[in-house]
Design an enzyme around this catalytic site. Sequence first.
Site, PDB file in Angstrom:
ATOM      1  N   LEU A   1       0.841  -1.188   0.000  1.00 53.59           N
ATOM      2  CA  LEU A   1       0.000   0.000   0.000  1.00 53.59           C
ATOM      3  C   LEU A   1       0.886   1.251   0.000  1.00 53.59           C
ATOM      4  CD1 LEU A   1      -2.694  -1.009   2.650  1.00 53.59           C
ATOM      5  CD2 LEU A   1      -2.986  -0.898   0.204  1.00 53.59           C
TER       6      LEU A   1
ATOM      7  N   ASP B   1      -7.911   7.808   9.388  1.00 53.94           N
ATOM      8  CA  ASP B   1      -7.248   7.853   8.080  1.00 53.94           C
ATOM      9  C   ASP B   1      -6.758   6.452   7.741  1.00 53.94           C
ATOM     10  OD1 ASP B   1      -7.577  10.655   7.823  1.00 53.94           O
ATOM     11  OD2 ASP B   1      -5.840  10.968   9.122  1.00 53.94           O
ATOM     12  N   LEU B   2      -7.379   5.830   6.773  1.00 53.53           N
ATOM     13  CA  LEU B   2      -7.128   4.421   6.455  1.00 53.53           C
ATOM     14  C   LEU B   2      -5.650   4.151   6.195  1.00 53.53           C
ATOM     15  CD1 LEU B   2      -8.371   1.628   5.911  1.00 53.53           C
ATOM     16  CD2 LEU B   2      -8.606   2.310   3.518  1.00 53.53           C
ATOM     17  N   ASP B   3      -5.091   3.210   6.964  1.00 54.94           N
ATOM     18  CA  ASP B   3      -3.704   2.759   6.811  1.00 54.94           C
ATOM     19  C   ASP B   3      -2.693   3.893   6.924  1.00 54.94           C
ATOM     20  OD1 ASP B   3      -4.501   0.118   6.450  1.00 54.94           O
ATOM     21  OD2 ASP B   3      -4.760   0.384   4.298  1.00 54.94           O
ATOM     22  N   GLU B   4      -3.035   4.941   7.668  1.00 55.83           N
ATOM     23  CA  GLU B   4      -2.132   6.073   7.840  1.00 55.83           C
ATOM     24  C   GLU B   4      -1.746   6.280   9.300  1.00 55.83           C
ATOM     25  OE1 GLU B   4      -0.776   7.853   5.485  1.00 55.83           O
ATOM     26  OE2 GLU B   4      -1.862   6.978   3.805  1.00 55.83           O
TER      27      GLU B   4
END
Length: 307
Positions: free
Chosen positions: A219, A249-252
Amino acid sequence: MLSSNARCLQCAPMKGAKEYILTLSCPDATGIVHAVSGLLYQAGCNIVESQQFGDVDGDDATGRFFMRLHFSAPPQLADASMLEALFGHARKQFDMALHFHARDVRPRVLLMVSQYGHCLNDLLFRVRSAQLAIDVPCVVSNHTTHAELVRGYGIAFHHLPLAAGADAAAKQMQEARVLELVARERVDLVVLARYMQILSPRLCEQLAGRAINIHHSFLPSFKGARPYAQAHARGVKLIGATAHYVTPDLDEGPIVEQDVARVDHADSTDAMTAAGRDVESLVLARAVRWHCEHRVLLNGHKTVVFR
Protein backbone atom coordinates in the site's frame (compact mmCIF):
# COMPACT_ATOMS: atom_id res chain seq x y z
CA MET A 1 17.56 13.15 18.33
CA LEU A 2 18.85 11.92 21.66
CA SER A 3 18.36 8.49 23.13
CA SER A 4 19.76 6.56 26.06
CA ASN A 5 19.50 3.13 27.64
CA ALA A 6 20.64 2.20 31.14
CA ARG A 7 20.34 -0.97 33.19
CA CYS A 8 21.09 -1.48 36.88
CA LEU A 9 23.06 -4.71 37.28
CA GLN A 10 24.13 -4.24 40.91
CA CYS A 11 20.95 -4.41 42.98
CA ALA A 12 19.08 -7.63 43.65
CA PRO A 13 15.26 -7.41 43.63
CA MET A 14 13.82 -6.29 46.96
CA LYS A 15 12.02 -8.93 48.98
CA GLY A 16 8.26 -8.51 48.63
CA ALA A 17 8.72 -5.84 45.96
CA LYS A 18 6.32 -5.32 43.10
CA GLU A 19 7.62 -4.45 39.64
CA TYR A 20 6.27 -1.64 37.49
CA ILE A 21 6.81 -0.03 34.14
CA LEU A 22 6.64 3.76 34.14
CA THR A 23 6.04 5.47 30.80
CA LEU A 24 5.95 9.20 30.29
CA SER A 25 6.06 11.90 27.66
CA CYS A 26 6.29 15.64 28.10
CA PRO A 27 7.84 18.74 26.53
CA ASP A 28 11.62 18.31 26.55
CA ALA A 29 13.27 20.15 29.43
CA THR A 30 16.29 19.99 31.71
CA GLY A 31 15.92 17.95 34.88
CA ILE A 32 13.26 15.39 33.92
CA VAL A 33 15.42 12.29 34.46
CA HIS A 34 16.76 13.72 37.72
CA ALA A 35 13.26 14.41 39.00
CA VAL A 36 11.94 10.96 38.13
CA SER A 37 14.91 8.97 39.41
CA GLY A 38 15.12 11.15 42.53
CA LEU A 39 11.48 10.54 43.45
CA LEU A 40 11.87 6.81 43.02
CA TYR A 41 15.07 6.77 45.07
CA GLN A 42 13.45 8.73 47.89
CA ALA A 43 10.55 6.27 47.90
CA GLY A 44 12.92 3.30 48.24
CA CYS A 45 12.41 1.99 44.69
CA ASN A 46 15.06 0.19 42.66
CA ILE A 47 15.49 1.12 38.98
CA VAL A 48 16.08 -2.02 36.90
CA GLU A 49 16.18 -0.46 33.43
CA SER A 50 15.76 3.05 32.03
CA GLN A 51 15.36 4.23 28.46
CA GLN A 52 14.76 7.76 27.24
CA PHE A 53 14.56 9.73 24.01
CA GLY A 54 14.30 13.41 23.19
CA ASP A 55 12.77 14.27 19.80
CA VAL A 56 14.54 17.59 19.48
CA ASP A 57 16.55 17.46 16.24
CA GLY A 58 15.34 17.98 12.67
CA ASP A 59 12.57 19.89 10.95
CA ASP A 60 9.92 17.36 11.98
CA ALA A 61 10.99 17.17 15.65
CA THR A 62 8.10 17.36 18.10
CA GLY A 63 10.19 18.76 20.96
CA ARG A 64 8.95 16.05 23.31
CA PHE A 65 10.79 13.82 25.74
CA PHE A 66 9.92 10.15 26.23
CA MET A 67 10.88 7.69 28.94
CA ARG A 68 10.28 4.04 29.83
CA LEU A 69 11.51 2.94 33.21
CA HIS A 70 11.33 -0.53 34.79
CA PHE A 71 11.57 -0.45 38.57
CA SER A 72 10.67 -2.40 41.69
CA ALA A 73 8.76 -0.75 44.55
CA PRO A 74 8.79 -1.67 48.25
CA PRO A 75 5.66 -3.36 49.62
CA GLN A 76 4.25 -0.14 51.08
CA LEU A 77 4.16 1.37 47.55
CA ALA A 78 2.73 -1.69 45.82
CA ASP A 79 -0.22 0.25 44.43
CA ALA A 80 -0.28 2.33 41.24
CA SER A 81 -2.47 5.04 42.78
CA MET A 82 0.10 5.65 45.54
CA LEU A 83 2.84 5.93 42.94
CA GLU A 84 0.81 8.41 40.90
CA ALA A 85 0.25 10.52 44.02
CA LEU A 86 4.01 10.49 44.61
CA PHE A 87 4.53 12.05 41.18
CA GLY A 88 1.77 14.66 41.48
CA HIS A 89 4.08 17.69 41.68
CA ALA A 90 6.50 16.48 38.99
CA ARG A 91 3.57 15.74 36.68
CA LYS A 92 2.39 19.34 36.91
CA GLN A 93 5.89 20.84 36.82
CA PHE A 94 6.87 19.11 33.57
CA ASP A 95 3.36 18.69 32.07
CA MET A 96 3.84 14.92 31.98
CA ALA A 97 1.60 12.28 30.48
CA LEU A 98 2.57 9.65 33.05
CA HIS A 99 1.43 6.04 33.49
CA PHE A 100 2.35 3.18 35.82
CA HIS A 101 1.84 -0.42 34.67
CA ALA A 102 2.15 -3.39 37.02
CA ARG A 103 4.33 -6.03 35.34
CA ASP A 104 2.37 -8.93 36.83
CA VAL A 105 -0.87 -7.82 35.12
CA ARG A 106 -1.30 -9.53 31.76
CA PRO A 107 -2.89 -7.28 29.10
CA ARG A 108 -6.24 -8.48 27.74
CA VAL A 109 -6.31 -8.53 23.94
CA LEU A 110 -9.32 -8.95 21.67
CA LEU A 111 -8.48 -10.33 18.22
CA MET A 112 -10.52 -9.56 15.10
CA VAL A 113 -10.21 -11.57 11.89
CA SER A 114 -11.98 -12.20 8.59
CA GLN A 115 -11.05 -15.11 6.33
CA TYR A 116 -7.23 -15.10 6.30
CA GLY A 117 -6.15 -16.83 9.51
CA HIS A 118 -2.35 -16.84 9.44
CA CYS A 119 -1.90 -13.90 11.83
CA LEU A 120 -4.66 -15.16 14.12
CA ASN A 121 -3.19 -18.66 14.33
CA ASP A 122 0.31 -17.29 14.92
CA LEU A 123 -0.83 -15.09 17.83
CA LEU A 124 -2.92 -17.84 19.43
CA PHE A 125 0.00 -20.27 19.22
CA ARG A 126 2.38 -17.73 20.76
CA VAL A 127 -0.02 -17.24 23.67
CA ARG A 128 -0.52 -21.01 24.14
CA SER A 129 3.23 -21.67 24.08
CA ALA A 130 3.99 -18.82 26.55
CA GLN A 131 5.85 -16.78 23.95
CA LEU A 132 3.42 -13.89 24.34
CA ALA A 133 2.34 -12.83 27.84
CA ILE A 134 -1.22 -11.72 27.09
CA ASP A 135 -4.72 -13.07 27.68
CA VAL A 136 -7.14 -13.41 24.76
CA PRO A 137 -10.68 -13.45 26.19
CA CYS A 138 -12.36 -13.71 22.79
CA VAL A 139 -12.06 -13.47 19.03
CA VAL A 140 -14.46 -11.51 16.81
CA SER A 141 -15.03 -12.24 13.14
CA ASN A 142 -17.43 -11.26 10.41
CA HIS A 143 -17.11 -14.85 9.09
CA THR A 144 -17.27 -18.29 10.70
CA THR A 145 -14.17 -19.60 8.88
CA HIS A 146 -11.97 -19.81 11.99
CA ALA A 147 -14.59 -20.63 14.62
CA GLU A 148 -13.28 -24.16 15.25
CA LEU A 149 -9.66 -23.01 15.33
CA VAL A 150 -10.46 -20.43 18.01
CA ARG A 151 -12.61 -22.78 20.08
CA GLY A 152 -9.85 -25.37 19.88
CA TYR A 153 -7.72 -22.97 21.91
CA GLY A 154 -10.51 -22.73 24.48
CA ILE A 155 -11.35 -19.14 23.52
CA ALA A 156 -14.81 -17.68 22.92
CA PHE A 157 -15.64 -16.97 19.28
CA HIS A 158 -18.12 -14.21 18.39
CA HIS A 159 -19.55 -14.14 14.88
CA LEU A 160 -20.59 -10.56 14.13
CA PRO A 161 -21.52 -10.63 10.44
CA LEU A 162 -21.62 -7.56 8.25
CA ALA A 163 -23.22 -8.15 4.87
CA ALA A 164 -21.57 -6.80 1.73
CA GLY A 165 -22.90 -3.34 1.04
CA ALA A 166 -24.34 -3.00 4.55
CA ASP A 167 -25.59 0.50 5.31
CA ALA A 168 -24.25 2.81 8.02
CA ALA A 169 -26.92 1.76 10.53
CA ALA A 170 -25.99 -1.94 10.22
CA LYS A 171 -22.30 -1.13 10.57
CA GLN A 172 -23.00 1.00 13.64
CA MET A 173 -24.92 -1.84 15.29
CA GLN A 174 -22.15 -4.34 14.56
CA GLU A 175 -19.47 -2.02 15.91
CA ALA A 176 -21.57 -1.31 19.00
CA ARG A 177 -21.43 -5.03 19.78
CA VAL A 178 -17.64 -4.92 19.42
CA LEU A 179 -17.47 -2.07 21.93
CA GLU A 180 -19.75 -4.02 24.28
CA LEU A 181 -17.26 -6.90 24.21
CA VAL A 182 -14.35 -4.52 24.77
CA ALA A 183 -16.06 -3.14 27.88
CA ARG A 184 -17.37 -6.46 29.19
CA GLU A 185 -14.06 -8.28 28.76
CA ARG A 186 -12.00 -5.35 30.09
CA VAL A 187 -9.98 -5.31 26.88
CA ASP A 188 -6.71 -3.35 26.83
CA LEU A 189 -5.88 -3.80 23.14
CA VAL A 190 -7.79 -4.67 19.97
CA VAL A 191 -5.77 -6.37 17.21
CA LEU A 192 -7.00 -6.47 13.62
CA ALA A 193 -5.38 -9.75 12.61
CA ARG A 194 -6.36 -9.41 8.93
CA TYR A 195 -9.84 -8.12 9.73
CA MET A 196 -10.95 -6.95 6.31
CA GLN A 197 -13.48 -4.30 7.30
CA ILE A 198 -12.86 -0.57 7.52
CA LEU A 199 -13.59 0.69 11.01
CA SER A 200 -15.80 3.75 11.29
CA PRO A 201 -14.24 7.04 12.47
CA ARG A 202 -16.31 6.73 15.66
CA LEU A 203 -14.88 3.29 16.50
CA CYS A 204 -11.36 4.46 15.62
CA GLU A 205 -11.74 7.33 18.08
CA GLN A 206 -13.12 5.00 20.77
CA LEU A 207 -10.07 2.73 20.35
CA ALA A 208 -7.46 5.45 19.80
CA GLY A 209 -4.02 4.25 20.87
CA ARG A 210 -5.27 0.75 21.69
CA ALA A 211 -5.99 -0.84 18.30
CA ILE A 212 -3.30 -2.24 16.00
CA ASN A 213 -3.72 -3.25 12.37
CA ILE A 214 -1.51 -5.24 9.99
CA HIS A 215 -1.31 -4.73 6.24
CA HIS A 216 1.01 -5.57 3.40
CA SER A 217 3.55 -2.82 2.68
CA PHE A 218 2.52 -2.65 -0.95
CA LEU A 219 0.00 0.00 0.00
CA PRO A 220 -0.66 2.37 -1.65
CA SER A 221 1.06 0.96 -4.76
CA PHE A 222 -0.95 -2.28 -4.84
CA LYS A 223 -4.37 -1.46 -3.49
CA GLY A 224 -7.40 -3.70 -3.63
CA ALA A 225 -7.70 -7.43 -4.12
CA ARG A 226 -4.82 -9.87 -4.61
CA PRO A 227 -1.92 -7.52 -3.78
CA TYR A 228 0.67 -10.30 -4.05
CA ALA A 229 -0.55 -11.16 -7.55
CA GLN A 230 -0.18 -7.49 -8.48
CA ALA A 231 3.31 -7.45 -6.99
CA HIS A 232 4.26 -10.60 -8.89
CA ALA A 233 3.07 -9.05 -12.14
CA ARG A 234 5.27 -6.02 -11.49
CA GLY A 235 8.34 -8.13 -10.64
CA VAL A 236 8.96 -6.71 -7.16
CA LYS A 237 12.11 -7.76 -5.29
CA LEU A 238 10.97 -6.99 -1.73
CA ILE A 239 7.68 -7.72 -0.04
CA GLY A 240 6.80 -6.69 3.46
CA ALA A 241 4.29 -5.76 6.11
CA THR A 242 3.49 -2.84 8.41
CA ALA A 243 1.83 -2.85 11.83
CA HIS A 244 0.32 0.48 12.84
CA TYR A 245 -2.19 2.03 15.18
CA VAL A 246 -5.69 2.39 13.78
CA THR A 247 -6.88 5.92 12.99
CA PRO A 248 -9.77 7.30 10.91
CA ASP A 249 -7.25 7.85 8.08
CA LEU A 250 -7.13 4.42 6.46
CA ASP A 251 -3.70 2.76 6.81
CA GLU A 252 -2.13 6.07 7.84
CA GLY A 253 -1.82 5.51 11.61
CA PRO A 254 1.46 5.74 13.56
CA ILE A 255 3.75 2.86 12.60
CA VAL A 256 4.82 0.38 15.27
CA GLU A 257 6.85 -2.15 13.26
CA GLN A 258 7.80 -3.06 9.68
CA ASP A 259 9.79 -5.81 8.01
CA VAL A 260 10.52 -7.18 4.53
CA ALA A 261 11.43 -10.42 2.78
CA ARG A 262 13.42 -10.66 -0.44
CA VAL A 263 11.88 -12.41 -3.44
CA ASP A 264 13.00 -12.82 -7.03
CA HIS A 265 11.84 -13.63 -10.55
CA ALA A 266 11.68 -17.38 -9.83
CA ASP A 267 9.06 -17.01 -7.10
CA SER A 268 5.48 -17.78 -8.03
CA THR A 269 2.51 -15.76 -6.83
CA ASP A 270 1.82 -18.51 -4.26
CA ALA A 271 5.43 -18.39 -3.01
CA MET A 272 5.25 -14.61 -2.67
CA THR A 273 1.93 -14.88 -0.84
CA ALA A 274 3.38 -17.41 1.61
CA ALA A 275 6.45 -15.26 2.24
CA GLY A 276 4.26 -12.19 2.68
CA ARG A 277 2.02 -13.92 5.19
CA ASP A 278 5.04 -15.05 7.20
CA VAL A 279 6.25 -11.44 7.39
CA GLU A 280 2.78 -10.19 8.33
CA SER A 281 2.57 -12.69 11.20
CA LEU A 282 6.02 -11.81 12.52
CA VAL A 283 5.51 -8.05 12.29
CA LEU A 284 2.12 -8.17 14.00
CA ALA A 285 3.44 -10.40 16.81
CA ARG A 286 6.27 -7.97 17.48
CA ALA A 287 3.93 -4.99 17.51
CA VAL A 288 1.53 -6.69 19.92
CA ARG A 289 4.40 -7.73 22.21
CA TRP A 290 5.95 -4.26 22.30
CA HIS A 291 2.62 -2.54 22.91
CA CYS A 292 1.75 -4.96 25.73
CA GLU A 293 5.19 -4.53 27.28
CA HIS A 294 4.53 -0.76 27.25
CA ARG A 295 7.43 -0.12 24.89
CA VAL A 296 5.49 2.02 22.38
CA LEU A 297 4.75 5.69 23.01
CA LEU A 298 2.81 7.88 20.61
CA ASN A 299 4.67 10.90 19.25
CA GLY A 300 2.16 12.73 17.10
CA HIS A 301 1.99 10.86 13.79
CA LYS A 302 5.02 8.79 14.79
CA THR A 303 5.92 6.39 17.58
CA VAL A 304 8.84 5.93 19.93
CA VAL A 305 9.55 2.21 20.39
CA PHE A 306 11.89 1.25 23.24
CA ARG A 307 13.21 -2.22 22.41
